[in-house]
Motif scaffolding. Structure first.
Motif, PDB file in Angstrom:
ATOM      1  N   ASP A  76      -4.794   3.595   7.430  1.00 44.65           N
ATOM      2  CA  ASP A  76      -3.695   4.244   6.599  1.00 44.65           C
ATOM      3  C   ASP A  76      -3.174   5.348   7.031  1.00 44.65           C
TER       4      ASP A  76
ATOM      5  N   ASP B 165     -10.277  -0.336   2.393  1.00 41.60           N
ATOM      6  CA  ASP B 165      -9.190  -0.642   3.793  1.00 41.60           C
ATOM      7  C   ASP B 165      -9.471  -1.578   4.545  1.00 41.60           C
TER       8      ASP B 165
ATOM      9  N   HIS C  86     -10.336   4.667  -0.486  1.00 42.12           N
ATOM     10  CA  HIS C  86      -9.256   3.970   0.237  1.00 42.12           C
ATOM     11  C   HIS C  86     -10.697   2.938   1.132  1.00 42.12           C
TER      12      HIS C  86
ATOM     13  N   ASP D 128      -6.971  -1.659  -1.311  1.00 44.31           N
ATOM     14  CA  ASP D 128      -5.828  -2.662  -0.551  1.00 44.31           C
ATOM     15  C   ASP D 128      -6.719  -3.862  -0.399  1.00 44.31           C
TER      16      ASP D 128
ATOM     17  N   ASN E 181       3.904   1.533   4.766  1.00 42.88           N
ATOM     18  CA  ASN E 181       2.352   1.291   4.334  1.00 42.88           C
ATOM     19  C   ASN E 181       1.030   1.632   5.224  1.00 42.88           C
TER      20      ASN E 181
ATOM     21  N   HIS F 108       0.965  -1.243   0.242  1.00 40.84           N
ATOM     22  CA  HIS F 108      -0.174  -0.078  -0.055  1.00 40.84           C
ATOM     23  C   HIS F 108       1.309   1.158   0.012  1.00 40.84           C
TER      24      HIS F 108
HETATM   25 MN   LIG Z   1      -4.167  -0.545   3.674  1.00 42.76          MN
END
Ligand SMILES: [Mn+2]
Length: 338
Positions: free
Chosen positions: A157, A153, A151, A244, A169, A128
């Motif tokens: 992050d 995930d 994003h 991700d 990441n 990532h």
């Molecule tokens: Mn991630």
């Protein structure tokens, strides 16, 4: 350049490329071929469980007999993404002796080559942290703060601790906001769950006006309601997708190094990408954190990642064809009355 000997059957008879697509090597190639989308492999592999650096090449050689070369009608919207001109742009290297900063600079350099041809870069594989290299290249082309990063995930992050690194990441989105590549309000997150963020990080995220859609909201309000919120927030914006694979439920995508139960279903992921592709101008996308060393014998996670990319491409093509409703379905596929 098309390295294939046969029109079909490339999986076993040709050189593996992303979606069986022809290859391109320079900005000039992309311009000459009027390429809409360049799939570029990323081989950064700095995850706690090693193997992400093999993701890109594995994606060219999935245990999958379907849909080579690129193209086929998406059975939700009746659109053939093969009408797009697609190229395999090779891999961005990973120097495992170097600091991550040098590696994200290399991602930036190659992504900028693709953007210079007005081609959409789609990153395949890697970790990532590469998102940062995409964001610096996008900020250079379009201007800082002019695009949204969508994003997906399990994790937030915007980790506050660098572990001595300029970027890693788990921290890249915090660095991107601090450096002004994106505004906090231009970060839309989907799928957050597990044990984080901690209170200090949560407070910082609130102050930055990050739009985080936790699994808690999806469980409470239902997916359809949250999807509509996301689409409303994205409306009219240029979109960079940072996907991700651990945002997906491990039942659908087990081959990630940091899996968390209770994520997005395959159907939800495919729908979100299709919808955003229809509604928004996609300026870049990347699909990361796939670890083929953890995948099953049938490369289930890799095949899902492949289909997520194809779903996005179908949305992009649908938009070109004038479809405007992000929740559009092909009437031919909703009812069998004749
Ligand atoms: Mn991630």
């Amino acid at each position: 350049m098309n390295p294939q000997r046969y029109k079909f059957g490339e999986l076993l008879a040709g050189f593996p490329t992303f979606l069986g697509a022809p290859m391109a090597f320079t900005t000039e190639d992309l311009k000459a071929g009027k390429v809409d989308v360049a799939l570029v492999g990323i081989s950064i592999g700095d995850q706690p469980v090693p193997g992400g650096n093999f993701g890109a090449n594995k994606m060219r050689a999935l245990t999958d007999w379907l849909a080579f070369p690129a193209g086929g009608t998406n059975n939700m919207i009746g659109v053939d993404y093969g009408k797009l001109t697609i190229a395999d742009y090779g891999n961005v290297g990973w120097n495992f002796f170097a600091q991550n900063q040098r590696n994200v600079e290399e991602v930036h350099r190659v992504v900028a080559e693709i953007l210079a041809a007005d081609t959409i870069p789609i990153g395949v594989g890697g970790t990532h942290v590469q998102t940062y290299g995409f964001q610096t290249a996008l900020a250079q082309k379009y201007g800082p703060g002019t695009f949204v990063t969508l994003h997906i995930d399990a994790h937030y992050d915007t980790y506050m601790y660098g572990f001595g690194r300029f970027v890693h990441n788990g921290s890249f989105l915090k660095v991107a906001i601090e450096k002004g590549l994106i505004n906090g309000s231009d970060l839309i997150q989907v799928g957050l769950r597990g044990e984080y963020p901690d209170n200090a990080s949560l407070q910082w995220m609130r102050e930055q006006k990050i739009k985080s859609h936790y699994m808690a909201a999806i469980e409470k309000k239902g997916w359809n309601a949250v999807l509509k919120e996301i689409l409303k927030e994205l409306k009219g914006r240029k979109v960079h997708i940072s996907w991700d694979m651990d945002g997906m439920d491990p039942a659908a995508a087990p081959a990630v190094g940091t899996q968390d139960p209770d994520g997005l279903s395959a159907a939800q992921g495919l729908q979100l990408l299709r919808a955003v592709g229809i509604q928004n101008e996609i300026i870049a996308a990347e699909f990361n954190e796939y670890n083929p060393l953890l995948d099953d014998a049938h490369t289930t996670t890799g095949i899902l990642m492949d289909r997520l990319i194809r779903s996005l491409l179908a949305g992009v093509q649908a938009r070109k064809e004038g479809i405007t409703d992000p929740l559009y379905y092909d009437p031919e596929r909703l009812d069998h009355v004749q």
